[in-house]
Design a protein around this motif. Structure first.
Motif, mmCIF file in Angstrom:
data_model
loop_
_atom_site.group_PDB
_atom_site.id
_atom_site.type_symbol
_atom_site.label_atom_id
_atom_site.label_comp_id
_atom_site.label_asym_id
_atom_site.label_seq_id
_atom_site.Cartn_x
_atom_site.Cartn_y
_atom_site.Cartn_z
ATOM 1 N N ASP A 67 4.617 38.306 4.389
ATOM 2 C CA ASP A 67 4.314 38.254 2.955
ATOM 3 C C ASP A 67 4.640 39.574 2.271
ATOM 4 N N SER A 68 5.100 39.473 1.050
ATOM 5 C CA SER A 68 5.342 40.665 0.236
ATOM 6 C C SER A 68 4.010 41.207 -0.279
ATOM 7 N N PRO A 69 3.975 42.460 -0.742
ATOM 8 C CA PRO A 69 2.744 42.997 -1.340
ATOM 9 C C PRO A 69 2.229 42.118 -2.477
ATOM 10 N N ALA A 70 3.132 41.544 -3.271
ATOM 11 C CA ALA A 70 2.721 40.677 -4.380
ATOM 12 C C ALA A 70 2.040 39.410 -3.867
ATOM 13 N N GLU A 71 2.560 38.856 -2.779
ATOM 14 C CA GLU A 71 1.945 37.659 -2.208
ATOM 15 C C GLU A 71 0.576 37.970 -1.610
ATOM 16 N N ILE A 72 0.451 39.126 -0.982
ATOM 17 C CA ILE A 72 -0.855 39.539 -0.460
ATOM 18 C C ILE A 72 -1.846 39.692 -1.606
ATOM 19 N N ASP A 73 -1.413 40.275 -2.704
ATOM 20 C CA ASP A 73 -2.289 40.432 -3.874
ATOM 21 C C ASP A 73 -2.763 39.069 -4.380
ATOM 22 N N ARG A 74 -1.880 38.081 -4.379
ATOM 23 C CA ARG A 74 -2.256 36.742 -4.832
ATOM 24 C C ARG A 74 -3.235 36.082 -3.868
ATOM 25 N N ARG A 75 -3.068 36.326 -2.574
ATOM 26 C CA ARG A 75 -4.015 35.782 -1.603
ATOM 27 C C ARG A 75 -5.418 36.356 -1.850
ATOM 28 N N ILE A 76 -5.458 37.649 -2.143
ATOM 29 C CA ILE A 76 -6.751 38.287 -2.404
ATOM 30 C C ILE A 76 -7.352 37.752 -3.700
ATOM 31 N N GLU A 77 -6.514 37.523 -4.703
ATOM 32 C CA GLU A 77 -7.003 36.951 -5.960
ATOM 33 C C GLU A 77 -7.586 35.562 -5.727
ATOM 34 N N LEU A 78 -6.911 34.765 -4.906
ATOM 35 C CA LEU A 78 -7.415 33.429 -4.580
ATOM 36 C C LEU A 78 -8.788 33.523 -3.938
ATOM 37 N N ARG A 79 -8.922 34.424 -2.964
ATOM 38 C CA ARG A 79 -10.203 34.565 -2.268
ATOM 39 C C ARG A 79 -11.292 35.068 -3.216
ATOM 40 N N THR A 80 -10.937 35.994 -4.086
ATOM 41 C CA THR A 80 -11.909 36.535 -5.034
ATOM 42 C C THR A 80 -12.388 35.459 -6.007
ATOM 43 N N ARG A 81 -11.477 34.614 -6.467
ATOM 44 C CA ARG A 81 -11.866 33.559 -7.391
ATOM 45 C C ARG A 81 -12.745 32.518 -6.711
ATOM 46 N N ARG A 82 -12.532 32.293 -5.419
ATOM 47 C CA ARG A 82 -13.418 31.382 -4.689
ATOM 48 C C ARG A 82 -14.853 31.891 -4.687
ATOM 49 N N GLN A 83 -15.026 33.194 -4.645
ATOM 50 C CA GLN A 83 -16.353 33.789 -4.540
ATOM 51 C C GLN A 83 -17.219 33.551 -5.767
ATOM 52 N N ALA A 84 -16.608 33.097 -6.855
ATOM 53 C CA ALA A 84 -17.352 32.875 -8.096
ATOM 54 C C ALA A 84 -18.449 31.828 -7.927
ATOM 55 N N ILE A 85 -18.313 30.912 -6.969
ATOM 56 C CA ILE A 85 -19.328 29.871 -6.817
ATOM 57 C C ILE A 85 -20.679 30.439 -6.405
ATOM 58 N N LEU A 86 -20.680 31.624 -5.793
ATOM 59 C CA LEU A 86 -21.937 32.258 -5.384
ATOM 60 C C LEU A 86 -22.495 33.181 -6.451
ATOM 61 N N GLN A 87 -21.666 33.557 -7.423
ATOM 62 C CA GLN A 87 -22.059 34.592 -8.367
ATOM 63 C C GLN A 87 -22.177 34.107 -9.807
ATOM 64 N N ARG A 88 -21.822 32.840 -10.060
ATOM 65 C CA ARG A 88 -21.908 32.337 -11.427
ATOM 66 C C ARG A 88 -23.373 32.307 -11.886
ATOM 67 N N LYS A 89 -23.578 32.426 -13.182
ATOM 68 C CA LYS A 89 -24.933 32.489 -13.718
ATOM 69 C C LYS A 89 -25.632 31.141 -13.703
ATOM 70 N N ARG A 90 -24.865 30.067 -13.879
ATOM 71 C CA ARG A 90 -25.468 28.737 -13.932
ATOM 72 C C ARG A 90 -25.247 27.997 -12.618
ATOM 73 N N ASN A 91 -26.343 27.629 -11.981
ATOM 74 C CA ASN A 91 -26.301 26.856 -10.736
ATOM 75 C C ASN A 91 -25.363 27.431 -9.683
ATOM 76 N N PRO A 92 -25.558 28.680 -9.289
ATOM 77 C CA PRO A 92 -24.720 29.202 -8.199
ATOM 78 C C PRO A 92 -24.998 28.439 -6.914
ATOM 79 N N ALA A 93 -23.979 28.283 -6.107
ATOM 80 C CA ALA A 93 -24.175 27.619 -4.817
ATOM 81 C C ALA A 93 -25.085 28.462 -3.933
ATOM 82 N N LYS A 94 -25.856 27.788 -3.092
ATOM 83 C CA LYS A 94 -26.699 28.483 -2.128
ATOM 84 C C LYS A 94 -25.928 28.651 -0.823
ATOM 85 N N ALA A 95 -26.035 29.830 -0.235
ATOM 86 C CA ALA A 95 -25.327 30.108 1.011
ATOM 87 C C ALA A 95 -26.313 30.609 2.060
ATOM 88 N N ASP A 96 -26.313 29.953 3.196
ATOM 89 C CA ASP A 96 -27.173 30.327 4.326
ATOM 90 C C ASP A 96 -26.239 30.711 5.470
#
Length: 220
Positions: A67-96
């Motif tokens: 992967d190019s540096p740009a593709e790695i950056d996009r992979r990290i962006e994808l992972r970061t956006r997934r994390q929003a389900i735990l941090q959103r203000k309304r009804n965040p998902a519960k994680a055990d």
């Protein structure tokens, strides 16, 4: 049809990243995005939903060497956006989450990367919707066998009053398997209860995370 359209509109954010998503993993992304609760066991690495950008970058550089540096950056962006389900203000998902102690001590990237990652985990564990517990080495094999990583995904009641069936995603090197038969789900849920029972309490786990982080910091 309206309900399906509503689900599609809330779960389609990852479509611009489809060129980076392994075959079949888009199914998991859809399940994860709609989950109300996630129960993890991870004996190898920090789960993607909890990774810092530096930790994720170190992993992706090794796993996707072409992967190019740009593709790695996009992979990290994808992972970061997934994390929003735990941090959103309304009804965040519960994680055990149960992490094996090996996850804390396996160096990914550098000691500095690990210092930041472990402190991030300790901080996340103070949130009301996130429980992080460490399964220490001295517990041996609580299930009698080694266990591969898995996550149990539970869903809330939808607008029609129905509930999607629980799904288990079990990871392996080339992808993963999905289980939704009642017997399989029950076995994985029982396994997670056993692992949780053998793990350190959440507050003690946070103390251990911070202690190991200080050790990594001293190696910088």
């Amino acid at each position: 049809m309206k309900n399906l359209a509503a689900q599609a509109s809330t779960r389609s954010w990852w479509y611009p990243f489809t060129d980076l998503i392994a075959a079949g993993f888009n199914v998991y992304l859809g399940l994860e995005a709609g989950a109300a609760g996630l129960s993890f066991y991870q004996p190898l690495v920090v789960p993607g939903l909890l990774q810092t950008a530096e930790y994720a970058r170190a992993m992706d550089r090794a796993y996707f060497p072409q992967d190019s540096p740009a593709e790695i950056d996009r992979r990290i962006e994808l992972r970061t956006r997934r994390q929003a389900i735990l941090q959103r203000k309304r009804n965040p998902a519960k994680a055990d989450i149960v992490l094996h102690e090996a996850v804390l001590r396996t160096v990914v990237g550098s000691p500095q990367t690990m210092t930041t990652q472990l402190r991030h985990l300790a901080d996340l564990g103070t949130a009301e919707n996130i429980s992080i517990r460490v399964l220490p080495f001295h517990t041996g094999l609580p299930l009698g066998v080694g266990m591969a990583p898995f996550v149990i995904l539970d869903f809330a009641m939808d607008s029609r009053g129905g509930v999607e069936p629980t799904v288990v995603f079990a990871e392996n090197y080339t992808g993963g398997m999905y289980f939704e038969e009642r017997g399989d789900v029950d076995r994985y849920r029982a396994a997670h209860r056993t692992l949780t029972g053998a793990a350190l309490e959440a507050d003690i786990s946070r103390s251990l995370l911070r202690e190991i982080a200080r050790r990594f910091e001293s190696e910088r």
